[in-house]
Design an enzyme around this catalytic site. Structure first.
Site, PDB file in Angstrom:
ATOM      1  N   ASP A  13       0.867  -1.164   0.000  1.00 38.39           N
ATOM      2  CA  ASP A  13       0.000   0.000   0.000  1.00 38.39           C
ATOM      3  C   ASP A  13       0.917   1.232   0.000  1.00 38.39           C
ATOM      4  O   ASP A  13       2.113   1.117   0.298  1.00 38.39           O
ATOM      5  CB  ASP A  13      -0.859  -0.049   1.269  1.00 38.39           C
ATOM      6  CG  ASP A  13      -1.704   1.195   1.434  1.00 38.39           C
ATOM      7  OD1 ASP A  13      -2.403   1.565   0.482  1.00 38.39           O
ATOM      8  OD2 ASP A  13      -1.652   1.799   2.527  1.00 38.39           O
ATOM      9  N   ASP A  23      -0.131   5.142   0.861  1.00 42.40           N
ATOM     10  CA  ASP A  23      -0.321   6.129   1.919  1.00 42.40           C
ATOM     11  C   ASP A  23      -0.300   5.456   3.294  1.00 42.40           C
ATOM     12  O   ASP A  23      -1.010   4.493   3.532  1.00 42.40           O
ATOM     13  CB  ASP A  23      -1.647   6.881   1.703  1.00 42.40           C
ATOM     14  CG  ASP A  23      -1.531   8.331   2.135  1.00 42.40           C
ATOM     15  OD1 ASP A  23      -0.589   9.005   1.660  1.00 42.40           O
ATOM     16  OD2 ASP A  23      -2.347   8.774   2.961  1.00 42.40           O
TER      17      ASP A  23
HETATM   18 MG   LIG Z   1      -2.771   3.123   3.589  1.00 38.61          MG
END
Ligand SMILES: [Mg+2]
Length: 306
Positions: A30, A32
């Site tokens: 992932d 962010d």
């Molecule tokens: Mg995230």
């Protein structure tokens, strides 16, 4: 080596950590809350990602964000020091376009979304309509009367759209009255909390259309398995030798569990060790599924072992 409540990386010896790293040759991460927050890389995250690539791990950034094309993700990543290219990025807009392409879809898409989606559709030669502002002018009755459904539309794709409006909801639901018309949602993230307000996430928009259309969409983003299908088909990835890294258990870690990947939670975003403890103690097996195999305070903790 895994415990039911997740293994703290700090509890392992250096040789155990190196052995564990050798058990995967594909890394999904992932973005962010794991490698960056907004436009700032997290400590040593660039070094870890670049080391993975140097060490010949297949690496993919997996993001639910539908507002950027893969090219735009590459530009941002490169600017922040990550040595990734187009083949390292899997976004929900890309997945939606790939999904339609795999179905040999040759009609037009009605898009509730931004250029993040329309450019990915352009890239696979799929026509589209609907993106951009669409606000009520005059009365609702006049708007209803003036609406002429485009007979070419064969799919509705819903993603993040800051111009989402009553008319867009009406058009999307009207197209979806035809059961032959495909209904695709990019992702179902509820919202983005900000210091002084709440920004509605794509899930809010997808749910508005879902309610009105009285139909469930096919959802592309985490934690749904579509990503896994594309990785196995297009990139020949072996799920057992794949590690999913994330900061959020109900999307990132759950995706890993749904696809049979190994999982690592980093505590630089949404969830932390206290949350894992809670999940591990739940009587609900679906909640216990949210417990990662391994957790650590930040991605940079892996650097000494790469
Ligand atoms: Mg995230």
């Amino acid at each position: 080596m895994y415990s039911n409540s997740g293994t703290n990386l700090a509890s392992l010896s250096p040789s155990e950590i190196k052995d564990w790293i050798n058990t995967f040759d594909t890394v999904l991460t992932d973005c962010d809350g794991v490698i960056w927050v907004d436009n700032t890389p997290l400590p040593f995250a660039t070094d870890v990602i670049n080391k993975f690539i140097e060490n010949n791990k297949k690496l993919f950034f997996v993001t639910n964000n539908s507002t950027k094309t893969r090219n735009e993700f590459v530009a941002k990543s490169n600017k922040l020091g990550f040595n990734v290219g187009l083949d390292n990025i899997i976004s929900t807009a890309y997945l939606a376009a790939q999904y339609l392409k795999a179905k040999h879809f040759d009609k037009k898409c009605y898009v509730v979304g931004t250029t993040g989606i329309t450019r990915e559709l352009d890239a696979v030669g799929i026509r589209h309509t609907g993106a951009g502002p669409d606000v009520l002018q005059g009365t609702l009755g006049e708007a209803v009367h003036a609406f002429q459904p485009d007979p070419e539309v064969g799919a509705v794709v819903v993603g993040f759209d800051e111009h989402f409006s009553f008319l867009k909801m009406m058009r999307a639901a009207s197209y979806l009255n035809d059961p032959e018309v495909l209904f695709i949602g990019t992702n179902t993230d509820e919202r983005f909390p900000m210091p002084d307000c709440v920004i509605p996430g794509t899930g809010s928009i997808v749910n508005a259309v879902t309610t009105c259309a009285e139909r469930e969409p096919i959802v592309m983003g985490k934690p749904n398995k579509h990503i896994c299908d594309i990785l196995e088909e297009e990139y020949k990835v072996d799920p057992k030798r794949t590690l999913m890294i994330g900061d959020r258990c109900n999307t990132d870690i759950l995706l890993g569990k749904n696809c049979g990947f190994q999982t690592l939670l980093v505590e630089t975003g949404i969830h932390n060790a206290a949350d894992i403890e809670k999940f591990a103690q739940s009587n609900d097996p679906d909640v216990r599924k949210l417990v990662p195999d391994v957790y650590t305070s930040k991605l940079g903790d892996l650097l000494p072992y790469l």
